[in-house]
Scaffold this active site. Structure first.
Site, PDB file in Angstrom:
ATOM      1  N   CYS A  17      32.248 -23.124  35.357  1.00 24.31           N
ATOM      2  CA  CYS A  17      33.242 -23.545  34.369  1.00 24.31           C
ATOM      3  C   CYS A  17      32.833 -22.940  33.034  1.00 24.31           C
ATOM      4  CB  CYS A  17      33.303 -25.055  34.270  1.00 24.31           C
ATOM      5  SG  CYS A  17      34.360 -25.590  32.913  1.00 24.31           S
ATOM      6  N   VAL A  18      33.667 -22.052  32.502  1.00 21.86           N
ATOM      7  CA  VAL A  18      33.255 -21.273  31.330  1.00 21.86           C
ATOM      8  C   VAL A  18      33.028 -22.163  30.107  1.00 21.86           C
ATOM      9  CG1 VAL A  18      35.646 -20.634  30.723  1.00 21.86           C
ATOM     10  CG2 VAL A  18      33.736 -19.232  29.927  1.00 21.86           C
TER      11      VAL A  18
END
Lengths: 93, 118, 129
Positions: free
Chosen positions: C79-80
């Site tokens: 998850c950036v």
């Protein structure tokens, strides 16, 4: 049918207590990691006496608890995978 | 489309569980999933009015709970028993919620396709 | 054959969650199931830090994930947003911020949380650790 998983010790929080409140009779419980320590408490042992219960064997052995907990159903990671399929979903508390 | 239930079980501010649970709920809704939120135990504290998360060095994600209806998330439930245990009532909460009992929560967990606990 | 999405919420070192997920993923594959992706969220994003450097006689879980992914062609998705606020950046993230260094690379990739949602939608089972 839900497979509930507990990875943390009851000494560290209320994950198991929450899970037991919302778990139904037909559900199963898998203790892994420090979740296994739950069974060192006589009260919790008693509380789980009518629950379909599994312990992850590698984590029991890793903790030196194989003798202390020999009465329970020990499973492998392969069995764990099979349980996630035989239940409708998995809830990791 | 799946029925996704997000269960908030931990208090806000000292851990990012609440914020990251809400992020996940919003994303699921924006991807057209059928999302419901259930608040139990100290997870209910995420919904208190008058919080000031910036005082803990965190972003004010609490305000974001108010935009859930814009994402068509209307199934927001709070455990009646836990709310009472915390000596709080519905007027203390930031948004409109439905109070439900443990049995109803069990049913909702059973009905969901997936349940994520934060 | 069943399809799975695995979600990892704990770091490579300091909790057992990532190791559980790794062993579970291996067991899925050896039973002939398909793991569509492994999604790293919350503190799980720390697994993507390629600078883990345990002693040579210790199991290197972050490396083991990379090898498993490469061998079996399984996407490892970070998850950036969760990763960037925890200091785990891929080259493209670093360049956007004019930073000269980064610490995450393929087979991990930074993507949006939507990847978790689409994975949940398509896979038959979500298993979180």
């Amino acid at each position: 049918m839900i497979l509930h998983t507990i990875q943390t010790s009851p000494a560290k929080g209320n994950r198991l207590a929450l899970c037991l409140r919302f778990m139904r009779e037909q559900d199963s419980l898998l203790l892994l990691g420090d979740g296994i320590n739950s069974l060192l408490s006589p009260q919790i042992k008693q509380q789980l006496s009518n629950t379909t219960l599994y312990l992850l064997q590698d984590d029991v052995n890793a903790r030196g608890l194989a003798n202390a907990l020999m009465q329970y159903d020990m499973i492998s990671y392969e069995d764990f995978v099979a349980l996630t399929i035989s239940h409708n979903k998995v809830i990791n508390w | 489309m799946k029925k996704i239930t997000v269960l908030f079980t931990r208090s806000p501010h000292s851990t990012p569980h609440g914020r990251e649970g809400l992020d996940f709920a919003m994303l699921s809704a924006s991807f057209d999933q059928q999302v419901s939120l259930i608040f139990i135990d100290e997870g209910i504290l995420n919904l208190l009015k008058d919080q000031q998360p910036m005082l803990t060095g965190n972003r004010d994600y609490i305000a974001t709970f108010k935009v859930l209806p814009l994402y068509d998330v209307e199934d927001i439930f709070v455990c009646q028993q836990d709310l009472a245990l915390l000596q709080l009532n519905q007027q203390d909460l930031l948004i409109d919620v439905e109070l439900i009992n443990d049995h109803a929560i069990q049913q909702k967990l059973a009905d969901a396709d997936e349940v994520l606990v934060f | 054959m069943h399809t799975f999405i695995i979600q990892v919420n704990g770091p490579a070192y300091g909790s057992q969650s990532s190791y559980h997920a790794y062993r579970f993923t291996q067991a899925c594959l050896s039973a002939g199931h398909q793991v569509e992706k492994v999604f790293f969220y919350q503190d799980g994003v720390l697994n993507a830090n390629m600078l883990h450097a345990p002693a040579s006689d210790e199991f290197d879980l972050a490396k083991a994930w990379r090898e498993l992914a490469t061998t079996h062609q399984i996407p490892l998705i970070n998850c950036v947003a969760a990763a960037m606020r925890r200091g785990v950046l891929a080259e493209t993230d670093a360049k956007e911020l004019n930073l000269s260094q980064w610490n995450s690379e393929a087979p991990f990739s930074n993507a949006g949380l939507g990847e978790l949602v689409t994975g949940i939608e398509t896979a038959q089972r979500l298993v979180s650790f």
